[in-house]
Design a protein around this motif. Structure first.
Motif, PDB file in Angstrom:
ATOM      1  N   TRP A 122    -103.112  14.417 -38.143  1.00 17.06           N
ATOM      2  CA  TRP A 122    -102.120  14.872 -37.226  1.00 17.06           C
ATOM      3  C   TRP A 122    -101.361  15.794 -37.911  1.00 17.06           C
ATOM      4  O   TRP A 122    -100.850  17.103 -37.870  1.00 17.06           O
ATOM      5  CB  TRP A 122    -101.416  13.754 -36.621  1.00 17.06           C
ATOM      6  N   ALA A 123    -100.925  15.449 -39.234  1.00 16.78           N
ATOM      7  CA  ALA A 123     -99.969  16.243 -40.087  1.00 16.78           C
ATOM      8  C   ALA A 123    -100.803  17.699 -40.649  1.00 16.78           C
ATOM      9  O   ALA A 123    -100.169  18.662 -40.525  1.00 16.78           O
ATOM     10  CB  ALA A 123     -99.622  15.531 -41.504  1.00 16.78           C
ATOM     11  N   LEU A 124    -101.898  17.490 -40.595  1.00 17.99           N
ATOM     12  CA  LEU A 124    -102.531  18.525 -41.029  1.00 17.99           C
ATOM     13  C   LEU A 124    -102.858  19.708 -39.808  1.00 17.99           C
ATOM     14  O   LEU A 124    -102.674  20.913 -39.962  1.00 17.99           O
ATOM     15  CB  LEU A 124    -104.084  18.421 -41.610  1.00 17.99           C
ATOM     16  N   ALA A 125    -102.879  19.044 -38.872  1.00 18.43           N
ATOM     17  CA  ALA A 125    -103.294  20.081 -37.448  1.00 18.43           C
ATOM     18  C   ALA A 125    -101.715  20.550 -37.154  1.00 18.43           C
ATOM     19  O   ALA A 125    -101.819  21.661 -36.770  1.00 18.43           O
ATOM     20  CB  ALA A 125    -103.621  19.003 -36.360  1.00 18.43           C
ATOM     21  N   ALA A 126    -100.565  19.541 -37.260  1.00 22.47           N
ATOM     22  CA  ALA A 126     -99.397  20.176 -37.210  1.00 22.47           C
ATOM     23  C   ALA A 126     -98.754  21.298 -37.779  1.00 22.47           C
ATOM     24  O   ALA A 126     -98.146  22.104 -37.494  1.00 22.47           O
ATOM     25  CB  ALA A 126     -98.329  19.008 -36.912  1.00 22.47           C
TER      26      ALA A 126
END
Length: 270
Positions: free
Chosen positions: A124-128
């Motif tokens: 999620w952090a990478l996508a955000a």
């Protein structure tokens, strides 16, 4: 997920010398609050106190109804994330490995996140932060803007509701400054994260923040929305400059245009 943090009657300093005096400030849940002011005004000092990296000489900081000092370190790290101005780049560490460091507060005797939870948070952090395509890239091979996004991704992987950023746009060119601030804006709008960010560029602060806190001489000059804060009087009082206030035709945010030329002529040399 978003959180509220309040400071009241706060006095901060190094040794016996106060740097910040009688500060009262509130970070509203889900808002971006910009801390602005001239060099030495106490912006970063205040942010460090909100992150519990500096113990108040007087006053109190309250996070979600509890005194900030009552939290155990790992418990606090699951509540707030703090990103320093110039974090050191670990040699040979990839983006994904750096982001995974953000999961450390969720590991331990009393807090054992599953491998699946860790992977979900990292993904999620990478996508955000739009870094999935760079996950395997060593951090020291990234551009300045990409590297800053990687550090923010690490903070996001902590899955906290409060994000404190100390001058995240420093040393970046204008393209990457805007890229980072757009990311901060999305984190608040789409994920409800409460953000406090120290900025030097007043026009950027006014364009991206919901609220601004203006400091000068270790005290708060004024707080409020950008429209309330960006006035000729505030600029003169806090920064000692003359300027015209205008409106950005695209965003509607207030912006200032300084008087670039001296109004008083320089006297001839003897």
């Amino acid at each position: 997920m978003s959180m509220e943090i309040r400071a009241s009657d706060l006095t901060l300093g190094h040794g016996d010398e106060p740097v910040v005096r009688d500060i009262a400030v509130r970070l509203s849940p889900g808002d971006v609050t910009a801390l602005v002011g001239p060099n030495g005004s106490g912006k970063s000092t205040l942010l460090r106190a909100l992150a519990r990296l500096l113990t108040p000489q007087a006053g109190q900081v309250v996070l979600d109804g509890r005194d900030l000092g009552s939290y155990k370190p790992r418990e606090l790290a699951r509540k707030l994330s703090f990103l320093t101005q110039t974090p050191l780049v670990p040699a040979g560490v990839t983006v994904e490995e750096l982001v995974a460091y953000g999961r450390h507060p969720h590991q331990g005797v009393l807090a054992r996140a599953s491998a699946a939870e860790d992977k979900e948070a990292i993904d999620w952090a990478l996508a955000a932060t739009n870094l999935r395509g760079l996950a395997e890239r060593p951090l020291d091979q990234l551009s300045g803007g990409e590297r800053q996004r990687a550090w923010i991704a690490m903070a996001l992987a902590q899955r906290t509701g409060l994000l404190l950023l100390d001058e995240p746009t420093t040393y970046l060119d204008i393209r990457y400054q805007i890229e980072v601030l757009r990311l901060v804006r999305r984190l608040a709008d789409e994920h409800g994260i409460t953000v406090a960010v120290v900025l030097h560029d007043l026009n950027q602060a006014a364009a991206f923040a919901d609220a601004m806190v203006v400091l000068a001489g270790g005290r708060i000059v004024t707080t409020g929305s950008p429209a309330e804060v960006m006035t000729e009087e505030t600029l003169a009082t806090a920064f000692g400059i003359e300027a015209t206030i205008t409106t950005d035709p695209h965003s509607g945010a207030p912006a200032f245009l300084p008087y670039w030329h001296e109004r008083v002529p320089v006297p001839d040399a003897p």
